[in-house]
Design a protein around this motif. Structure first.
Motif, mmCIF file in Angstrom:
data_model
loop_
_atom_site.group_PDB
_atom_site.id
_atom_site.type_symbol
_atom_site.label_atom_id
_atom_site.label_comp_id
_atom_site.label_asym_id
_atom_site.label_seq_id
_atom_site.Cartn_x
_atom_site.Cartn_y
_atom_site.Cartn_z
ATOM 1 N N LEU A 82 0.823 -1.204 0.000
ATOM 2 C CA LEU A 82 0.000 0.000 0.000
ATOM 3 C C LEU A 82 0.863 1.263 0.000
ATOM 4 O O LEU A 82 0.540 2.253 -0.672
ATOM 5 C CB LEU A 82 -0.922 0.003 1.228
ATOM 6 C CG LEU A 82 -2.009 -1.082 1.264
ATOM 7 C CD1 LEU A 82 -2.767 -1.034 2.581
ATOM 8 C CD2 LEU A 82 -2.969 -0.923 0.092
ATOM 9 N N THR A 83 1.955 1.230 0.740
ATOM 10 C CA THR A 83 2.847 2.396 0.806
ATOM 11 C C THR A 83 3.405 2.734 -0.563
ATOM 12 O O THR A 83 3.397 3.902 -0.983
ATOM 13 C CB THR A 83 3.985 2.129 1.796
ATOM 14 O OG1 THR A 83 3.445 1.914 3.106
ATOM 15 C CG2 THR A 83 4.949 3.306 1.846
ATOM 16 N N TRP A 84 3.893 1.730 -1.282
ATOM 17 C CA TRP A 84 4.506 1.983 -2.589
ATOM 18 C C TRP A 84 3.457 2.425 -3.615
ATOM 19 O O TRP A 84 3.716 3.327 -4.416
ATOM 20 C CB TRP A 84 5.239 0.734 -3.070
ATOM 21 C CG TRP A 84 6.608 0.615 -2.470
ATOM 22 C CD1 TRP A 84 6.902 0.326 -1.170
ATOM 23 C CD2 TRP A 84 7.852 0.802 -3.133
ATOM 24 N NE1 TRP A 84 8.255 0.304 -0.985
ATOM 25 C CE2 TRP A 84 8.877 0.586 -2.167
ATOM 26 C CE3 TRP A 84 8.226 1.099 -4.437
ATOM 27 C CZ2 TRP A 84 10.219 0.692 -2.468
ATOM 28 C CZ3 TRP A 84 9.577 1.194 -4.749
ATOM 29 C CH2 TRP A 84 10.548 0.999 -3.775
ATOM 30 N N VAL A 85 2.287 1.790 -3.606
ATOM 31 C CA VAL A 85 1.246 2.178 -4.565
ATOM 32 C C VAL A 85 0.806 3.614 -4.332
ATOM 33 O O VAL A 85 0.732 4.430 -5.272
ATOM 34 C CB VAL A 85 0.037 1.215 -4.465
ATOM 35 C CG1 VAL A 85 -1.132 1.739 -5.284
ATOM 36 C CG2 VAL A 85 0.424 -0.180 -4.941
ATOM 37 N N ILE A 86 0.529 3.957 -3.076
ATOM 38 C CA ILE A 86 0.081 5.319 -2.762
ATOM 39 C C ILE A 86 1.177 6.329 -3.036
ATOM 40 O O ILE A 86 0.933 7.413 -3.594
ATOM 41 C CB ILE A 86 -0.380 5.393 -1.289
ATOM 42 C CG1 ILE A 86 -1.610 4.507 -1.075
ATOM 43 C CG2 ILE A 86 -0.684 6.832 -0.891
ATOM 44 C CD1 ILE A 86 -2.020 4.386 0.381
ATOM 45 N N ALA A 87 2.418 5.992 -2.661
ATOM 46 C CA ALA A 87 3.530 6.927 -2.848
ATOM 47 C C ALA A 87 3.800 7.185 -4.328
ATOM 48 O O ALA A 87 4.075 8.331 -4.724
ATOM 49 C CB ALA A 87 4.788 6.383 -2.171
ATOM 50 N N VAL A 88 3.705 6.156 -5.161
ATOM 51 C CA VAL A 88 3.942 6.334 -6.598
ATOM 52 C C VAL A 88 2.867 7.229 -7.211
ATOM 53 O O VAL A 88 3.176 8.186 -7.945
ATOM 54 C CB VAL A 88 3.987 4.967 -7.314
ATOM 55 C CG1 VAL A 88 3.924 5.148 -8.824
ATOM 56 C CG2 VAL A 88 5.242 4.206 -6.940
ATOM 57 N N ILE A 89 1.617 6.931 -6.912
ATOM 58 C CA ILE A 89 0.516 7.709 -7.504
ATOM 59 C C ILE A 89 0.578 9.176 -7.058
ATOM 60 O O ILE A 89 0.549 10.098 -7.885
ATOM 61 C CB ILE A 89 -0.836 7.086 -7.129
ATOM 62 C CG1 ILE A 89 -0.966 5.686 -7.748
ATOM 63 C CG2 ILE A 89 -1.983 7.978 -7.603
ATOM 64 C CD1 ILE A 89 -2.217 4.943 -7.331
ATOM 65 N N ILE A 90 0.681 9.394 -5.749
ATOM 66 C CA ILE A 90 0.708 10.773 -5.241
ATOM 67 C C ILE A 90 1.971 11.491 -5.692
ATOM 68 O O ILE A 90 1.943 12.676 -6.036
ATOM 69 C CB ILE A 90 0.596 10.776 -3.704
ATOM 70 C CG1 ILE A 90 -0.757 10.207 -3.278
ATOM 71 C CG2 ILE A 90 0.760 12.192 -3.158
ATOM 72 C CD1 ILE A 90 -0.946 10.148 -1.775
ATOM 73 N N GLY A 91 3.111 10.769 -5.696
ATOM 74 C CA GLY A 91 4.361 11.395 -6.116
ATOM 75 C C GLY A 91 4.336 11.844 -7.564
ATOM 76 O O GLY A 91 4.812 12.944 -7.895
ATOM 77 N N VAL A 92 3.758 11.023 -8.451
ATOM 78 C CA VAL A 92 3.673 11.378 -9.877
ATOM 79 C C VAL A 92 2.752 12.581 -10.070
ATOM 80 O O VAL A 92 3.102 13.555 -10.763
ATOM 81 C CB VAL A 92 3.171 10.174 -10.694
ATOM 82 C CG1 VAL A 92 2.857 10.598 -12.127
ATOM 83 C CG2 VAL A 92 4.220 9.073 -10.694
ATOM 84 N N VAL A 93 1.574 12.538 -9.468
ATOM 85 C CA VAL A 93 0.616 13.636 -9.633
ATOM 86 C C VAL A 93 1.163 14.924 -9.021
ATOM 87 O O VAL A 93 1.029 16.015 -9.600
ATOM 88 C CB VAL A 93 -0.739 13.269 -8.992
ATOM 89 C CG1 VAL A 93 -1.712 14.439 -9.089
ATOM 90 C CG2 VAL A 93 -1.320 12.030 -9.662
ATOM 91 N N SER A 94 1.804 14.816 -7.861
ATOM 92 C CA SER A 94 2.349 15.996 -7.203
ATOM 93 C C SER A 94 3.474 16.619 -8.017
ATOM 94 O O SER A 94 3.587 17.845 -8.104
ATOM 95 C CB SER A 94 2.852 15.629 -5.804
ATOM 96 O OG SER A 94 3.347 16.751 -5.129
ATOM 97 N N ALA A 95 4.318 15.780 -8.641
ATOM 98 C CA ALA A 95 5.397 16.301 -9.476
ATOM 99 C C ALA A 95 4.846 16.951 -10.745
ATOM 100 O O ALA A 95 5.349 17.990 -11.203
ATOM 101 C CB ALA A 95 6.355 15.178 -9.839
#
Length: 318
Positions: A106-119
């Motif tokens: 869950l950490t990696w899935v959430i971090a990837v999605i939020i990190g991409v959108v935030s960038a």
């Protein structure tokens, strides 16, 4: 590749040998042990037990015996639990593994999605909100988040159980058992995910910002590719490469358990057993667990190097 693996395995064996000596000496030279601190034993019985378990022998001789037994799969006998160390590992470590695998996914899935959108939306209100929440989650200690969620979700709202792995006296089997375990593990998984997603999101965000500015991303956009395809097929693939090195460090945490979280939620994992062993001075169990983490760390480092080479063949292994 074979020459590289041979060299790396040789280095790993040397590192593990040095680590085993350090671990053994650290615990063996620590004042007090389970026998000495047990007030229920008479001095004569304490002397007898120390003789039986070889605690009166010289340090290096004890280390040699411990290493010899370890090579045969025997990491000693837990005096506090009255069971072999490996038997205790088999009973508790898979409970910790269950929590760690779910929370890590869950950490990696959430971090990837939020990190991409935030960038992609850098300096927008979404990016600002994400950064504020990330710093807030990273600044709060794990025990505070855990106790707060227990108070809110278990005591006040009564949505979830406050701790444990099963309801007291439960005889559930099959799907009923699975549902009960999921019900009990929800809160600790949420806490572990919140604690891990902050730093990982910042990592992916910074990597994505660097990749988005590259020339090949501009070229992909100039060719008329859809923005989702540019972000997730071209940019994200290259932004994930540095993150592969983090995979190796995840391996010890998968089997090592979360010491504080398991204690707060009374989860029967290896982390809680480790904390109990500290209080009881159960050094055979402590040495075996610490050595297990050392083995997983060097194996994880090797796996991360190999995965990085597979993902990016330009990286040579020497």
């Amino acid at each position: 590749m074979s020459a590289y693996l041979t060299k790396r395995i040789s280095y790993m064996l040397i590192i593990l040998l040095a680590a085993s000596l350090l671990i053994f000496c650290l615990y063996a030279l620590t004042p007090g042990d389970f026998i000495s601190n047990n007030i229920k034993l008479s001095p004569e019985r304490k002397a007898e037990l120390r003789e039986i378990y070889g605690f009166n022998k010289p340090l290096l001789e004890r280390y040699g015996i411990w290493m010899k037994n370890a090579f045969h799969g025997d990491f000693g006998y837990s005096l506090a639990q009255q069971k072999p160390v490996l038997t205790l590992f088999n009973e508790y470590i898979w409970n910790s593994f269950l929590l760690a695998v779910v929370s890590t996914f869950l950490t990696w899935v959430i971090a990837v999605i939020i990190g991409v959108v935030s960038a992609y939306k850098q300096y927008s209100w979404f990016d600002t909100l994400v950064m504020v929440l990330i710093f807030a989650a990273m600044s709060l200690p794990s025990f505070f988040i855990g106790l707060f969620l227990i108070k809110l979700c278990a005591v006040d709202l009564k949505w979830l159980p406050p701790g444990g792995m099963l309801t007291t006296g439960s005889n559930a089997t099959g799907w009923a058992y699975v549902k009960e375990v999921i019900h009990h593990m929800t809160l600790p998984v949420v806490v572990m995910t919140l604690l891990g997603v902050g730093s990982l999101t910042r990592y992916f965000r910074s990597n994505m910002i660097d990749v988005i500015k590259q020339d090949y991303i501009r070229t992909a956009r100039a060719k008329g590719l859809k923005e989702n395809k540019v972000l997730f097929r071209h940019a994200l693939r290259n932004a994930l490469l540095p993150a592969i090195t983090l995979v190796g460090f995840e391996l010890p945490s998968l089997f090592g358990g979360s010491l504080i979280i398991e204690k707060i939620f009374n989860w029967p994992g290896i982390g809680q057993l480790y904390i109990q062993s500290f209080g009881l001075r159960d050094y055979p169990l402590l040495m075996g667990f610490t050595m297990l983490l050392a083995v997983l760390t060097v194996i994880g480092t090797l796996l991360s190097d190999i995965l990085y080479h597979i993902a990016d063949p330009r990286v040579r292994l020497h």
